[in-house]
Design a protein around this motif. Structure first.
Motif, PDB file in Angstrom:
ATOM      1  N   TRP A 154       7.783 -17.426  21.270  1.00 19.35           N
ATOM      2  CA  TRP A 154       8.995 -17.103  22.032  1.00 19.35           C
ATOM      3  C   TRP A 154       9.863 -16.105  21.272  1.00 19.35           C
ATOM      4  O   TRP A 154      10.344 -15.135  21.841  1.00 19.35           O
ATOM      5  CB  TRP A 154       9.784 -18.376  22.319  1.00 19.35           C
ATOM      6  CG  TRP A 154      11.094 -18.104  22.966  1.00 19.35           C
ATOM      7  CD1 TRP A 154      11.314 -17.791  24.276  1.00 19.35           C
ATOM      8  CD2 TRP A 154      12.362 -18.069  22.330  1.00 19.35           C
ATOM      9  NE1 TRP A 154      12.649 -17.578  24.484  1.00 19.35           N
ATOM     10  CE2 TRP A 154      13.322 -17.747  23.304  1.00 19.35           C
ATOM     11  CE3 TRP A 154      12.782 -18.290  21.023  1.00 19.35           C
ATOM     12  CZ2 TRP A 154      14.662 -17.636  23.010  1.00 19.35           C
ATOM     13  CZ3 TRP A 154      14.126 -18.185  20.733  1.00 19.35           C
ATOM     14  CH2 TRP A 154      15.044 -17.858  21.727  1.00 19.35           C
ATOM     15  N   GLU A 203       8.956 -13.950  18.940  1.00 19.13           N
ATOM     16  CA  GLU A 203       8.308 -12.643  18.915  1.00 19.13           C
ATOM     17  C   GLU A 203       8.471 -11.917  20.241  1.00 19.13           C
ATOM     18  O   GLU A 203       8.693 -10.705  20.265  1.00 19.13           O
ATOM     19  CB  GLU A 203       6.822 -12.786  18.585  1.00 19.13           C
ATOM     20  CG  GLU A 203       6.549 -13.071  17.129  1.00 19.13           C
ATOM     21  CD  GLU A 203       5.070 -13.231  16.836  1.00 19.13           C
ATOM     22  OE1 GLU A 203       4.289 -13.498  17.779  1.00 19.13           O
ATOM     23  OE2 GLU A 203       4.699 -13.082  15.659  1.00 19.13           O
ATOM     24  N   SER A 204       8.401 -12.642  21.361  1.00 16.46           N
ATOM     25  CA  SER A 204       8.582 -11.988  22.657  1.00 16.46           C
ATOM     26  C   SER A 204      10.010 -11.496  22.823  1.00 16.46           C
ATOM     27  O   SER A 204      10.244 -10.421  23.381  1.00 16.46           O
ATOM     28  CB  SER A 204       8.195 -12.922  23.804  1.00 16.46           C
ATOM     29  OG  SER A 204       9.137 -13.974  23.945  1.00 16.46           O
ATOM     30  N   VAL A 205      10.992 -12.254  22.324  1.00 11.63           N
ATOM     31  CA  VAL A 205      12.387 -11.818  22.379  1.00 11.63           C
ATOM     32  C   VAL A 205      12.574 -10.565  21.526  1.00 11.63           C
ATOM     33  O   VAL A 205      13.217  -9.597  21.953  1.00 11.63           O
ATOM     34  CB  VAL A 205      13.332 -12.949  21.915  1.00 11.63           C
ATOM     35  CG1 VAL A 205      14.751 -12.432  21.706  1.00 11.63           C
ATOM     36  CG2 VAL A 205      13.331 -14.081  22.919  1.00 11.63           C
ATOM     37  N   CYS A 206      11.998 -10.552  20.331  1.00 14.37           N
ATOM     38  CA  CYS A 206      12.108  -9.387  19.447  1.00 14.37           C
ATOM     39  C   CYS A 206      11.417  -8.164  20.059  1.00 14.37           C
ATOM     40  O   CYS A 206      11.955  -7.050  19.982  1.00 14.37           O
ATOM     41  CB  CYS A 206      11.511  -9.697  18.078  1.00 14.37           C
ATOM     42  SG  CYS A 206      12.504 -10.845  17.112  1.00 14.37           S
ATOM     43  N   ASP A 207      10.261  -8.356  20.663  1.00 15.27           N
ATOM     44  CA  ASP A 207       9.564  -7.241  21.306  1.00 15.27           C
ATOM     45  C   ASP A 207      10.381  -6.684  22.469  1.00 15.27           C
ATOM     46  O   ASP A 207      10.475  -5.467  22.652  1.00 15.27           O
ATOM     47  CB  ASP A 207       8.188  -7.682  21.816  1.00 15.27           C
ATOM     48  CG  ASP A 207       7.191  -7.895  20.704  1.00 15.27           C
ATOM     49  OD1 ASP A 207       7.442  -7.386  19.581  1.00 15.27           O
ATOM     50  OD2 ASP A 207       6.164  -8.564  20.947  1.00 15.27           O
ATOM     51  N   ARG A 208      10.998  -7.590  23.251  1.00 18.92           N
ATOM     52  CA  ARG A 208      11.821  -7.145  24.377  1.00 18.92           C
ATOM     53  C   ARG A 208      13.035  -6.365  23.885  1.00 18.92           C
ATOM     54  O   ARG A 208      13.388  -5.324  24.433  1.00 18.92           O
ATOM     55  CB  ARG A 208      12.259  -8.358  25.192  1.00 18.92           C
ATOM     56  CG  ARG A 208      12.769  -8.020  26.563  1.00 18.92           C
ATOM     57  CD  ARG A 208      12.999  -9.250  27.426  1.00 18.92           C
ATOM     58  NE  ARG A 208      12.228 -10.409  26.992  1.00 18.92           N
ATOM     59  CZ  ARG A 208      12.747 -11.632  26.842  1.00 18.92           C
ATOM     60  NH1 ARG A 208      14.005 -11.859  27.096  1.00 18.92           N
ATOM     61  NH2 ARG A 208      11.982 -12.625  26.447  1.00 18.92           N
ATOM     62  N   LEU A 209      13.674  -6.851  22.818  1.00 10.99           N
ATOM     63  CA  LEU A 209      14.821  -6.144  22.252  1.00 10.99           C
ATOM     64  C   LEU A 209      14.418  -4.783  21.697  1.00 10.99           C
ATOM     65  O   LEU A 209      15.137  -3.791  21.887  1.00 10.99           O
ATOM     66  CB  LEU A 209      15.470  -6.979  21.153  1.00 10.99           C
ATOM     67  CG  LEU A 209      16.404  -8.080  21.615  1.00 10.99           C
ATOM     68  CD1 LEU A 209      16.838  -8.931  20.429  1.00 10.99           C
ATOM     69  CD2 LEU A 209      17.598  -7.509  22.320  1.00 10.99           C
ATOM     70  N   HIS A 253      11.943  -2.933  22.671  1.00  7.93           N
ATOM     71  CA  HIS A 253      11.685  -2.053  23.817  1.00  7.93           C
ATOM     72  C   HIS A 253      12.996  -1.577  24.425  1.00  7.93           C
ATOM     73  O   HIS A 253      13.131  -0.398  24.770  1.00  7.93           O
ATOM     74  CB  HIS A 253      10.850  -2.786  24.864  1.00  7.93           C
ATOM     75  CG  HIS A 253      10.533  -1.956  26.049  1.00  7.93           C
ATOM     76  ND1 HIS A 253      11.347  -1.913  27.155  1.00  7.93           N
ATOM     77  CD2 HIS A 253       9.503  -1.114  26.306  1.00  7.93           C
ATOM     78  CE1 HIS A 253      10.835  -1.090  28.040  1.00  7.93           C
ATOM     79  NE2 HIS A 253       9.711  -0.593  27.544  1.00  7.93           N
ATOM     80  N   ASP A 254      13.966  -2.472  24.562  1.00  9.54           N
ATOM     81  CA  ASP A 254      15.263  -2.092  25.132  1.00  9.54           C
ATOM     82  C   ASP A 254      15.973  -1.056  24.259  1.00  9.54           C
ATOM     83  O   ASP A 254      16.569  -0.105  24.776  1.00  9.54           O
ATOM     84  CB  ASP A 254      16.151  -3.316  25.316  1.00  9.54           C
ATOM     85  CG  ASP A 254      15.677  -4.223  26.441  1.00  9.54           C
ATOM     86  OD1 ASP A 254      14.828  -3.778  27.248  1.00  9.54           O
ATOM     87  OD2 ASP A 254      16.150  -5.378  26.505  1.00  9.54           O
ATOM     88  N   GLU A 270      14.535   1.063  22.148  1.00  2.80           N
ATOM     89  CA  GLU A 270      13.802   2.326  22.259  1.00  2.80           C
ATOM     90  C   GLU A 270      14.152   3.033  23.564  1.00  2.80           C
ATOM     91  O   GLU A 270      14.346   4.252  23.589  1.00  2.80           O
ATOM     92  CB  GLU A 270      12.298   2.070  22.188  1.00  2.80           C
ATOM     93  CG  GLU A 270      11.803   1.697  20.808  1.00  2.80           C
ATOM     94  CD  GLU A 270      10.328   1.351  20.798  1.00  2.80           C
ATOM     95  OE1 GLU A 270       9.642   1.593  21.816  1.00  2.80           O
ATOM     96  OE2 GLU A 270       9.856   0.826  19.772  1.00  2.80           O
ATOM     97  N   ASP A 271      14.238   2.272  24.639  1.00  3.39           N
ATOM     98  CA  ASP A 271      14.605   2.843  25.933  1.00  3.39           C
ATOM     99  C   ASP A 271      16.019   3.413  25.883  1.00  3.39           C
ATOM    100  O   ASP A 271      16.266   4.520  26.374  1.00  3.39           O
ATOM    101  CB  ASP A 271      14.496   1.773  27.020  1.00  3.39           C
ATOM    102  CG  ASP A 271      14.716   2.323  28.405  1.00  3.39           C
ATOM    103  OD1 ASP A 271      14.150   3.395  28.709  1.00  3.39           O
ATOM    104  OD2 ASP A 271      15.449   1.687  29.189  1.00  3.39           O
TER     105      ASP A 271
END
Length: 64
Positions: free
Chosen positions: A29, A31-37, A39-40, A42-43
């Motif tokens: 969980w 790691e998925s939060v960190c990956d989402r952040l 990505h956000d 970078e966007d």
């Protein structure tokens, strides 16, 4: 005596699994939060730099 040793091994294995499974779920969980952040961010960075590039000719024309 042998059954007691097997019982102890099974009990410690169950205790280890009771700790390892929730810890693995929490790690997944997190790691998925960190990956989402990531990505956000970078966007957001891409949008900032693209907006700056598209606005730059206007500012350059006004400065000239």
């Amino acid at each position: 005596m042998l059954a007691g040793g097997i019982w102890e091994a099974l009990l410690t294995t169950a205790a280890g699994m009771a700790v390892a499974i929730p810890a693995t779920m929490a790690l997944s969980w997190l790691e998925s939060v960190c990956d989402r952040l990531a990505h956000d961010f970078e966007d957001l960075g891409t949008r900032v730099f693209l907006a700056r590039d598209t606005a730059a000719p206007q500012y350059r024309a006004a400065a000239e």
